[in-house]
Design an enzyme around this catalytic site. Structure first.
Site, short mmCIF file in Angstrom:
data_model
loop_
_atom_site.label_atom_id
_atom_site.label_comp_id
_atom_site.label_asym_id
_atom_site.label_seq_id
_atom_site.Cartn_x
_atom_site.Cartn_y
_atom_site.Cartn_z
N ARG A 46 0.84 -1.19 0.00
CA ARG A 46 0.00 0.00 0.00
C ARG A 46 0.88 1.24 0.00
O ARG A 46 2.01 1.22 0.47
CB ARG A 46 -0.89 0.02 1.25
CG ARG A 46 -2.06 -0.93 1.19
CD ARG A 46 -2.98 -0.78 2.40
NE ARG A 46 -2.36 -1.25 3.62
CZ ARG A 46 -1.76 -0.50 4.52
NH1 ARG A 46 -1.69 0.81 4.37
NH2 ARG A 46 -1.22 -1.04 5.60
N TYR A 48 -1.39 -3.90 -6.62
CA TYR A 48 -1.20 -4.53 -5.32
C TYR A 48 -2.51 -4.56 -4.52
O TYR A 48 -3.22 -3.55 -4.46
CB TYR A 48 -0.09 -3.81 -4.52
CG TYR A 48 -0.05 -4.32 -3.11
CD1 TYR A 48 0.54 -5.57 -2.84
CD2 TYR A 48 -0.68 -3.66 -2.09
CE1 TYR A 48 0.49 -6.10 -1.58
CE2 TYR A 48 -0.74 -4.19 -0.81
CZ TYR A 48 -0.15 -5.41 -0.56
OH TYR A 48 -0.21 -5.94 0.69
N LYS A 76 -9.67 -2.26 1.92
CA LYS A 76 -9.31 -1.08 2.71
C LYS A 76 -10.14 0.15 2.30
O LYS A 76 -10.59 0.91 3.15
CB LYS A 76 -7.82 -0.78 2.55
CG LYS A 76 -6.92 -1.94 2.92
CD LYS A 76 -7.14 -2.39 4.32
CE LYS A 76 -6.13 -3.47 4.72
NZ LYS A 76 -6.31 -3.90 6.11
N HIS A 131 -30.84 15.78 11.60
CA HIS A 131 -29.73 15.99 10.68
C HIS A 131 -30.09 15.55 9.27
O HIS A 131 -29.89 16.26 8.31
CB HIS A 131 -28.57 15.11 11.14
CG HIS A 131 -27.37 15.91 11.48
ND1 HIS A 131 -26.99 16.13 12.77
CD2 HIS A 131 -26.45 16.54 10.70
CE1 HIS A 131 -25.90 16.86 12.78
NE2 HIS A 131 -25.55 17.12 11.54
N SER A 170 -1.21 -3.20 10.41
CA SER A 170 -0.90 -4.20 9.38
C SER A 170 0.41 -4.93 9.71
O SER A 170 1.38 -4.31 10.12
CB SER A 170 -0.75 -3.51 8.03
OG SER A 170 -1.94 -2.82 7.74
N CYS A 227 1.01 -7.03 12.13
CA CYS A 227 1.29 -7.10 13.57
C CYS A 227 0.56 -8.23 14.27
O CYS A 227 0.45 -8.24 15.49
CB CYS A 227 0.97 -5.76 14.22
SG CYS A 227 2.10 -4.46 13.72
N ASP A 236 -9.22 -9.39 9.43
CA ASP A 236 -8.67 -8.07 9.09
C ASP A 236 -9.65 -6.92 9.32
O ASP A 236 -9.24 -5.84 9.71
CB ASP A 236 -8.23 -8.07 7.62
CG ASP A 236 -7.33 -6.89 7.28
OD1 ASP A 236 -6.41 -6.60 8.06
OD2 ASP A 236 -7.54 -6.25 6.23
N ARG A 242 2.03 -12.21 0.04
CA ARG A 242 0.71 -12.50 0.59
C ARG A 242 0.10 -13.77 0.02
O ARG A 242 0.37 -14.13 -1.14
CB ARG A 242 -0.24 -11.33 0.25
CG ARG A 242 0.17 -9.99 0.82
CD ARG A 242 -0.44 -9.78 2.17
NE ARG A 242 0.08 -8.60 2.86
CZ ARG A 242 -0.46 -8.11 3.97
NH1 ARG A 242 -1.52 -8.68 4.50
NH2 ARG A 242 0.07 -7.07 4.58
P1 GDP Z 1 -1.62 -9.07 10.30
O1 GDP Z 1 -1.06 -8.42 9.09
O2 GDP Z 1 -1.95 -8.08 11.37
O3 GDP Z 1 -2.73 -9.98 9.98
O4 GDP Z 1 -0.43 -9.92 10.92
P2 GDP Z 1 -0.07 -11.47 10.71
O5 GDP Z 1 -0.86 -12.33 11.61
O6 GDP Z 1 -0.10 -11.80 9.27
O7 GDP Z 1 1.42 -11.46 11.22
C1 GDP Z 1 2.40 -10.60 10.68
C2 GDP Z 1 3.76 -11.13 11.03
O8 GDP Z 1 3.91 -11.14 12.45
C3 GDP Z 1 4.00 -12.53 10.53
O9 GDP Z 1 5.30 -12.65 10.04
C4 GDP Z 1 3.82 -13.37 11.77
O10 GDP Z 1 4.58 -14.56 11.72
C5 GDP Z 1 4.26 -12.45 12.90
N1 GDP Z 1 3.52 -12.73 14.14
C6 GDP Z 1 2.18 -12.91 14.27
N2 GDP Z 1 1.84 -13.22 15.55
C7 GDP Z 1 2.99 -13.23 16.25
C8 GDP Z 1 3.31 -13.49 17.63
O11 GDP Z 1 2.45 -13.78 18.46
N3 GDP Z 1 4.62 -13.40 17.99
C9 GDP Z 1 5.59 -13.08 17.08
N4 GDP Z 1 6.84 -13.02 17.51
N5 GDP Z 1 5.34 -12.85 15.77
C10 GDP Z 1 4.06 -12.91 15.36
P1 PGA Z 2 -2.94 -6.95 7.15
O1 PGA Z 2 -3.80 -6.57 5.85
O2 PGA Z 2 -3.51 -6.05 8.19
O3 PGA Z 2 -3.28 -8.37 7.32
O4 PGA Z 2 -1.49 -6.69 6.96
C1 PGA Z 2 -3.38 -5.88 4.77
C2 PGA Z 2 -3.02 -4.45 5.04
O5 PGA Z 2 -3.36 -3.93 6.12
O6 PGA Z 2 -2.43 -3.83 4.16
MN MN Z 3 -5.07 -4.99 7.29
MN MN Z 4 -3.68 -10.21 8.14
#
Ligand code: GDP
Ligand code: PGA
Ligand code: MN
Ligand code: MN
Length: 672
Positions: A89, A238, A247, A267, A336, A338, A361, A455
């Site tokens: 993004r 992308y 999004k 309103h 994102s 995390c 998400d 992805r």
């Molecule tokens: P999203 O984008 O918020 O959905 O995050 P994801 O679940 O796809 O995770 C993003 C990255 O963080 C990936 O590489 C995961 O392996 C890593 N990750 C997710 N959960 C954890 C966790 O509990 N601990 C650690 N150390 N890494 C994590």
């Molecule tokens: P993510 O979704 O939160 O799983 O990373 C895509 C994004 O936020 O760009």
């Molecule tokens: Mn997202």
């Molecule tokens: Mn995700």
């Protein structure tokens, strides 16, 4: 089955229809399509039905052209490598246009660059559009994608129609949203979110096409007109920029709709009376008569409707207590990359709960008549971060994408499998691998095999622990909301906020290390309030007010928590194992929601678990004190910095309640 006839538009003349019956579409839709065919000048029009046959046909073409590679190890799985200039993004190129600037962005301090949304005036936007769209689909097919966010026809669901010149986008939309001719029936003469997408590469192409991936990175512009419920995305293929249901619609536009629907009856009536209403057939009705009818209808719908809802960057999951059989649902908002997808699909490391995913998400949250907060997942698929995913960390994701899935910018093994960082133990060490950049590579060699933001795109229905109620039109009841981010220092594994207001202030101060999901380089800690920084659809101060207002109604608001899986020790090692062990944190969260006493300890930032009450079975050595410490001066600095951020970025739009909460927190910290 093809129906070859034409639609005739004023400037271009006849354009052949490769598939579908244009003239059977609702009038408003015909008008919308004709307008954009006339502007974009595609070579043909293709009205999609979301069927398997349609996807198969497109896939076949794309494999032939070299855009997709079949991953023979699995069933109906394909790899796509993008132009390396189009991999994430782009917040800097994302814009929102409204008449009034402060509807979109807060009062940012003079000389400071606002990061909570970018506003563009309607005339400037018009100019940018005129610079991009005329003729932008020359030599390409325009696909018309009717889709529903949420189960088709559901009370919270919404309909969108996306026009795109990218067949990759069509394939992914077929997975991520509900694309079906049923959408036309449900829509009738109703309104829909207008989504226009072009890769910005008309034929004959002047820009060099890399990897068979047409795009126009220099000219990317992701633009929104919330008032018109319109999205225009140009130059990027992308996912986050091009799958407009996600999004752009489900977060930015939907958050505006969610706010608007909460406005008081007065309103709405005032705004209706202020203008003549155009009837569905285009004629203008008698103003007074029309207004009377409209007002009655509006009042009726306002009375049956609850006041406002939320469109949030949140996962939704269900946790069933195996002893009592009782099930609770929670939502969690992390920026994102995390950990949302991983948490939603969590496979518990200790017994006690059956965990099932509703969404990974996006959540649309609305209070029902009984005052219970309910959430639906508007999506139909997962667009998940590949690196880090393996059979240990996220077996449910691995099982989900063994068939009917598309992988973008991952690496490929010589035996036709996917590969990315994190799969080292699941692939033969001597396996020849082709990286996402098409280079030969082996495990242990320098460099990365997959792009860090590579992805998988997979149907949610294939997830082994998908919740049986995941498509329940009215959603699932939410007991807790969790905020979180990547915080290497200072922030404990989990804390419970003191109140809804305190929780909202904690959400407003969410920060996280930058990730590869957007264009930022390096690992600086950035503010990402409510994990919504890139997705704000309107003035963030008003958004906070909206959140705070939800409590004033006869609503049962859930408890709000904050988690951090990413705290590290002096060696930079994670203090918490994460993934399946996160169930231990959720167990404590749910016990707190159930009102269990004696398991929490009060600190200046919130309640943290008492060690003896926390499930530590089979965890090995855990540096508990380090994991839960709340360093006074770190937090005092942090809160000063957060206040400064809100002053700079949100200014006079920050609700007073938020200042009060932060002052209180600062006072508690000083007394520590
Ligand atoms: P999203 O984008 O918020 O959905 O995050 P994801 O679940 O796809 O995770 C993003 C990255 O963080 C990936 O590489 C995961 O392996 C890593 N990750 C997710 N959960 C954890 C966790 O509990 N601990 C650690 N150390 N890494 C994590
Ligand atoms: P993510 O979704 O939160 O799983 O990373 C895509 C994004 O936020 O760009
Ligand atoms: Mn997202
Ligand atoms: Mn995700």
């Amino acid at each position: 089955y093809y129906e070859v006839h034409n639609i005739v538009v004023p400037h271009i003349g006849p354009v052949p229809i490769a598939k579908g019956d244009f003239h059977k579409l609702p009038q408003k839709v015909q008008k919308f399509i004709a307008k954009w065919v006339d502007i974009c000048a595609p070579r043909a029009l293709y009205i999609c039905d979301g069927s398997k046959a349609e996807s198969d046909e497109i896939i076949h073409k794309l494999v032939e052209r070299g855009v997709l590679t079949e991953l023979k190890k699995y069933e109906n799985c394909f790899l796509c490598r993008t132009d390396p200039a189009d991999v994430a993004r782009v917040e800097a190129k994302t814009w929102i246009s409204t008449e009034e600037k402060y509807d979109t962005v807060p009062h940012v301090r003079e000389g400071v660059k606002g990061i909570l949304g970018q506003w563009i005036s309607p005339p400037e936007m018009e100019k940018e559009m005129n610079d991009r769209y005329p003729g932008c689909m020359k030599g390409r097919t325009m696909f018309v994608i009717p889709f529903s966010m949420g189960p088709i026809g559901g009370p919270i669901s919404k309909i969108g129609i996306q026009l795109t010149d990218s067949n990759y986008v069509l394939l992914c939309m077929n997975i991520m949203t509900r694309v079906s001719p049923k959408v036309w029936e449900t829509l009738g003469d109703g309104d829909f979110v207008k989504c226009i997408h072009s890769v910005g590469c008309p034929r004959p192409v002047t820009r060099k096409v890399v990897n068979h991936w047409p795009c126009n990175p220099e000219r990317i512009m992701i633009a929104h007109r919330p008032t018109e419920r319109e999205i225009m995305s140009y130059g990027s293929g992308y996912g986050g920029n091009s799958l407009l249901g996600k999004k752009c619609f489900a977060l930015r536009i939907a958050s505006v709709i969610a706010r608007d629907e909460g406005w008081l009856a007065e309103h709405i009536i005032a705004s209706v009376i202020a203008r003549d209403e155009e009837m569905k057939d285009g004629s203008v009705i008698d103003r007074d008569e029309g207004c009377r009818t409209y007002v009655v209808l509006r009042i009726a719908s306002v009375i049956v409707r609850d006041e406002g809802w939320l469109a949030e960057h949140m996962l939704i999951m269900g946790l069933k207590n195996d002893k009592t059989g009782e099930e609770k649902f929670i939502c969690a908002a992390f920026p994102s990359a995390c950990g949302k997808t991983n948490l939603a699909m969590l496979q518990p490391s200790v017994p006690g709960y059956t965990v099932r995913v509703v969404g990974d998400d996006i959540a649309w949250l609305k209070f029902d008549k009984e005052g219970t907060l309910r959430a639906i997942n508007p999506e139909a698929g997962f667009f998940g971060v590949a690196p880090g995913t393996n059979f240990k960390t996220n077996p449910n994701a691995m099982k989900t994408f063994q068939k009917n899935s598309i992988f973008t910018n991952v690496a490929e093994t010589a035996d036709g499998g996917f590969y990315w960082e994190g799969m080292e133990d699941e692939v033969d060490k001597n396996m020849m691998i082709t990286t996402w950049l098409n280079k030969k590579w082996q495990i242990g060699a320098p460099g990365k095999a997959a792009h860090p933001n590579s992805r998988f795109t997979a149907p949610a229905s294939q997830c082994p622990n998908i919740h049986p109620d995941w498509e329940k039109p009215e959603g699932v009841p939410i007991s807790a909301i969790i905020f979180g981010g990547r915080r290497p220092t200072g922030v404990p594994l989990v804390f419970e906020t003191f109140s809804w207001q305190h929780g909202v202030s904690v959400g407003a101060c969410v920060k996280s290390e930058a990730t590869a999901a957007a264009e930022f380089k390096g690992k600086m800690i950035m503010h990402d309030p409510m994990a919504m920084r890139p997705f704000m659809g309107y003035n963030f101060g008003n958004y906070l007010k909206h959140w705070l207002d939800l409590e004033a109604k006869p609503h049962k608001v859930p408890k709000i928590f904050h988690v951090n899986w990413f705290r590290v020790d002096e060696e930079g090692e994670f203090l918490w194992p994460g993934f399946g062990d996160n169930i231990r944190v959720l167990d404590w969260v749910l016990r707190r929601c159930a009102g269990e006493e004696g398991i929490a300890e009060k600190t200046p930032v919130g309640y943290i678990p008492k060690k003896e009450s926390f499930n530590l079975t089979n965890l090995g050595d855990l540096k508990w004190d380090e994991l839960f410490s709340i360093p006074k001066y770190y937090w005092l600095d942090d809160i000063r910095e957060s206040k400064r951020f809100l002053e700079d970025q949100v200014g006079t739009d920050v609700p007073q309640v938020i200042w009060d909460e932060l002052d209180e927190q600062e006072k508690r910290l000083r007394e520590l």
